[in-house]
Design a protein around this motif. Structure first.
Motif, PDB file in Angstrom:
ATOM      1  N   TRP A 227       3.029   5.130   3.338  1.00 38.07           N
ATOM      2  CA  TRP A 227       2.016   4.437   2.545  1.00 38.07           C
ATOM      3  C   TRP A 227       2.194   4.659   1.052  1.00 38.07           C
ATOM      4  O   TRP A 227       1.928   3.742   0.253  1.00 38.07           O
ATOM      5  N   ALA A 228       2.647   5.861   0.642  1.00 40.01           N
ATOM      6  CA  ALA A 228       2.862   6.115  -0.782  1.00 40.01           C
ATOM      7  C   ALA A 228       3.933   5.190  -1.345  1.00 40.01           C
ATOM      8  O   ALA A 228       3.810   4.681  -2.465  1.00 40.01           O
ATOM      9  N   THR A 229       4.980   4.952  -0.555  1.00 46.09           N
ATOM     10  CA  THR A 229       6.033   4.032  -0.992  1.00 46.09           C
ATOM     11  C   THR A 229       5.504   2.602  -1.083  1.00 46.09           C
ATOM     12  O   THR A 229       5.796   1.870  -2.043  1.00 46.09           O
ATOM     13  N   LEU A 230       4.715   2.192  -0.100  1.00 42.86           N
ATOM     14  CA  LEU A 230       4.140   0.844  -0.132  1.00 42.86           C
ATOM     15  C   LEU A 230       3.245   0.669  -1.358  1.00 42.86           C
ATOM     16  O   LEU A 230       3.251  -0.388  -2.000  1.00 42.86           O
ATOM     17  N   TRP A 231       2.484   1.712  -1.677  1.00 42.15           N
ATOM     18  CA  TRP A 231       1.638   1.659  -2.869  1.00 42.15           C
ATOM     19  C   TRP A 231       2.503   1.504  -4.118  1.00 42.15           C
ATOM     20  O   TRP A 231       2.217   0.667  -4.991  1.00 42.15           O
ATOM     21  N   ALA A 232       3.575   2.288  -4.216  1.00 41.85           N
ATOM     22  CA  ALA A 232       4.468   2.225  -5.369  1.00 41.85           C
ATOM     23  C   ALA A 232       5.133   0.858  -5.490  1.00 41.85           C
ATOM     24  O   ALA A 232       5.448   0.405  -6.598  1.00 41.85           O
ATOM     25  N   GLU A 233       5.338   0.198  -4.359  1.00 42.74           N
ATOM     26  CA  GLU A 233       5.961  -1.124  -4.355  1.00 42.74           C
ATOM     27  C   GLU A 233       4.976  -2.245  -4.688  1.00 42.74           C
ATOM     28  O   GLU A 233       5.375  -3.406  -4.772  1.00 42.74           O
ATOM     29  N   GLY A 234       3.687  -1.890  -4.856  1.00 43.92           N
ATOM     30  CA  GLY A 234       2.712  -2.879  -5.275  1.00 43.92           C
ATOM     31  C   GLY A 234       1.821  -3.434  -4.181  1.00 43.92           C
ATOM     32  O   GLY A 234       1.011  -4.336  -4.436  1.00 43.92           O
ATOM     33  N   HIS A 235       1.927  -2.888  -2.957  1.00 42.80           N
ATOM     34  CA  HIS A 235       1.109  -3.421  -1.869  1.00 42.80           C
ATOM     35  C   HIS A 235      -0.388  -3.172  -2.095  1.00 42.80           C
ATOM     36  O   HIS A 235      -1.220  -3.989  -1.688  1.00 42.80           O
ATOM     37  N   GLY A 236      -0.714  -2.052  -2.726  1.00 42.32           N
ATOM     38  CA  GLY A 236      -2.117  -1.785  -3.016  1.00 42.32           C
ATOM     39  C   GLY A 236      -2.702  -2.835  -3.939  1.00 42.32           C
ATOM     40  O   GLY A 236      -3.805  -3.354  -3.700  1.00 42.32           O
ATOM     41  N   GLU A 237      -1.967  -3.171  -4.984  1.00 39.29           N
ATOM     42  CA  GLU A 237      -2.429  -4.192  -5.918  1.00 39.29           C
ATOM     43  C   GLU A 237      -2.547  -5.546  -5.234  1.00 39.29           C
ATOM     44  O   GLU A 237      -3.460  -6.329  -5.527  1.00 39.29           O
ATOM     45  N   THR A 238      -1.649  -5.824  -4.293  1.00 31.78           N
ATOM     46  CA  THR A 238      -1.735  -7.083  -3.549  1.00 31.78           C
ATOM     47  C   THR A 238      -3.032  -7.166  -2.773  1.00 31.78           C
ATOM     48  O   THR A 238      -3.736  -8.188  -2.805  1.00 31.78           O
TER      49      THR A 238
END
Length: 260
Positions: A227-238
């Motif tokens: 999940w930390a990688t997904l967040w860094a890739e911008g998934h949280g902002e999406t």
């Protein structure tokens, strides 16, 4: 393929990887695996065929499932869902799953992998009914995979998440559709939502996105992978942007769901 040869399968966020061995798939098991296997066995026993069948645990301690031939819808085959017929088919498939799971009694010692706590708990929900977990084999079988986060939830919790992905409801101009409200009505009609469910779904669409954003934010702060990688890739902002986009159009969704 040789029965003992392992082939790494692409996609997914499973730590340790997912491999194909002959006509089976091997995935890392967890405390939730016995409950998930009980669920999948129930679905098979009652005739629901849009899910893999569990085959036990292998000598390496991995869960073994039947291999599902075909390709995931996301991203290259999303056009299958652009038509009303494709949208109707996936909505009815979700309804078939929800009806099939209604009679499931979890084992008394069931443990579930709960990532995002649901609003309500009237069924064991899938929690990730999305194009990346829908495998299609031409015009034949359509199958949902990745059941490891199945857990107590509600029909509407699953439906709200599925609507976000399959319509889709996106702040990204690349994926926005002018007919998204009409597609939501088609989806709700095909699933068979009643009036009370339609009224509840309109505001839930944004809250389901917000729940995903909050989950990724917390896991990123803890440094929890993947999940930390997904967040860094911008998934949280999406997810945050999609929540805002969806909330701002709540009146439009409600009108489509109730008035057509």
């Amino acid at each position: 393929m040789d029965h003992g040869q392992e082939q790494r399968l692409p996609g997914g966020n499973v730590s340790g990887g997912v491999v194909r061995v002959g006509d089976t798939v091997r995935r890392p098991a967890g405390p939730w695996t016995p409950a998930v296997h009980a669920l999948l066995t129930h679905l098979y026993d009652v005739g629901f065929r849009a899910a893999p069948r569990p085959l036990g645990i292998d000598e390496q301690g991995r869960e073994v499932l039947t291999y599902v031939p075909g390709h995931t819808v996301w991203p290259d085959r999303f056009a299958l869902l652009a038509s009303e017929a494709g949208l109707v088919r996936v909505a009815r498939l979700i309804r078939e799953f929800h009806d099939a799971v209604q009679g499931f009694t979890p084992p008394p010692d069931a443990q579930w992998q709960v990532l995002v706590p649901a609003e309500g708990a009237d069924i064991i929900a899938h929690h990730d009914l999305a194009p990346w977990n829908l495998v299609v084999d031409g015009e034949n079988a359509w199958t949902f995979i990745d059941w490891d986060t199945a857990a107590p939830g509600s029909r509407l919790w699953d439906v709200a998440y599925a609507a976000h992905g399959f319509l889709p409801l996106s702040a990204n101009p690349q994926w926005q559709r002018a007919d998204s409200a009409a597609r939501l009505r088609v989806f709700a009609d095909a699933y068979g939502l009643d009036e009370a469910q339609r009224r509840a779904l309109a505001p839930l669409l944004a809250r389901r996105c917000e729940a995903m954003y909050a989950f990724l934010r917390v896991q990123a702060a803890r440094g929890t992978e993947p999940w930390a990688t997904l967040w860094a890739e911008g998934h949280g902002e999406t997810w945050r942007s999609d929540a805002e986009y969806t909330q701002q159009r709540e009146d439009r969704w409600e009108h489509a769901l109730l008035d057509g």
